[in-house]
Design a protein around this motif. Sequence first.
Motif, short mmCIF file in Angstrom:
data_model
loop_
_atom_site.label_atom_id
_atom_site.label_comp_id
_atom_site.label_asym_id
_atom_site.label_seq_id
_atom_site.Cartn_x
_atom_site.Cartn_y
_atom_site.Cartn_z
N SER A 189 0.82 -1.21 0.00
CA SER A 189 0.00 0.00 0.00
C SER A 189 0.86 1.26 0.00
N GLY A 228 2.46 1.72 -3.31
CA GLY A 228 1.46 1.98 -4.33
C GLY A 228 0.88 3.38 -4.30
N VAL A 229 1.32 4.19 -3.34
CA VAL A 229 0.84 5.57 -3.27
C VAL A 229 1.26 6.33 -4.52
N SER A 230 0.34 7.05 -5.09
CA SER A 230 0.64 7.81 -6.31
C SER A 230 1.74 8.84 -6.05
N GLY A 231 2.81 8.75 -6.83
CA GLY A 231 3.92 9.68 -6.69
C GLY A 231 4.93 9.30 -5.64
N ARG A 263 8.47 9.53 -6.91
CA ARG A 263 8.85 10.92 -7.10
C ARG A 263 9.16 11.58 -5.77
N TYR A 264 8.34 11.32 -4.76
CA TYR A 264 8.59 11.88 -3.44
C TYR A 264 9.93 11.39 -2.89
N THR A 314 2.76 19.73 -6.41
CA THR A 314 2.80 18.42 -5.75
C THR A 314 3.94 17.56 -6.27
N GLU A 315 4.40 17.81 -7.50
CA GLU A 315 5.51 17.01 -8.02
C GLU A 315 6.82 17.29 -7.29
N ALA A 318 4.02 11.79 1.75
CA ALA A 318 3.33 10.55 1.39
C ALA A 318 2.58 9.96 2.58
N VAL A 371 -1.32 10.51 3.14
CA VAL A 371 -2.33 9.71 2.44
C VAL A 371 -3.01 8.74 3.39
#
Length: 277
Positions: free
Chosen positions: A54, A57-60, A63-64, A222-223, A230, A233
């Motif tokens: 999980s 699988g967090v979006s980004g 990148r974070y 956010t990018e 993170a 979330v």
Amino acid sequence: MRRRVADATAIVVAAVTVFPIYWMVLSALKPTGEIRSADPRPWTLHPTLEHFGSALGVSGFGRYFLNSAVVALTVVAISALISFLAAVALTRYRFRTRTTLLVLFLVAQMVPVEALSIPLFFQIRDLGRTVPGVGLNTLGSLVLVQLAFSLPFAIWMLRGFVAAVPQEIEEAATLDGASRFTILWRILFPLVSPGLAATGVFSFITAWNDFLFAKTFIISATENQTLPAALLVFFKPDENDWGGIMAASTLMTIPVLVFFVLVRHRLVAGLGGAVKD
């Protein structure tokens, strides 16, 4: 008798220190039902990697992670260079404002970070209008602020390492025809590398775990968010996902441990304090 008391005290302190980390990893491996149980146990017979899935699988998430690594490593590199040169200047040279600067470095450590967040926000906002790359919503703003907080500690600590190096070594190198640049980078720099490793670990941990300034300065881009963002979330209005929180926290701890392992040889080498002829 004193040795036994000291050993027992060290064991108790180590256990108290390590227990929160153990509980974090354990909670990351526990099924959701065991985490929410009213009777928590310090073990699990049914470990699972569901929470790690999980977290990853967090979006980004990737990148974070990259943003945090860029900020932390940049702070470590720049802080090591500036603090080394400043420590040499404050130790080997005498000038009028030398004592004043040392006092200011101590005072800078006494001011709470939270009290400076709002003034720094307006300062970074105004600075970004004239200097590109260091304004709001940029990673440069995080690097700049983390440098401001890590440099006073690094300079003060490295000052002791530089002072421990006998000046006779530099004088001998000067008689042999070595330039000041050669003395700095080929003699002093290797000898104070244990101090650089220690301050590097401090700078890395501070920059890597930063949450306050990341949320204050990165508003809409956010990018450019860092890894601590993170974790948000998994905080929900009705019920927090503690398994995901602990799994993400465990993943955040791994790079810090890796960085420490990479520099530990330098730290151990500095314990002896030996200087070769």
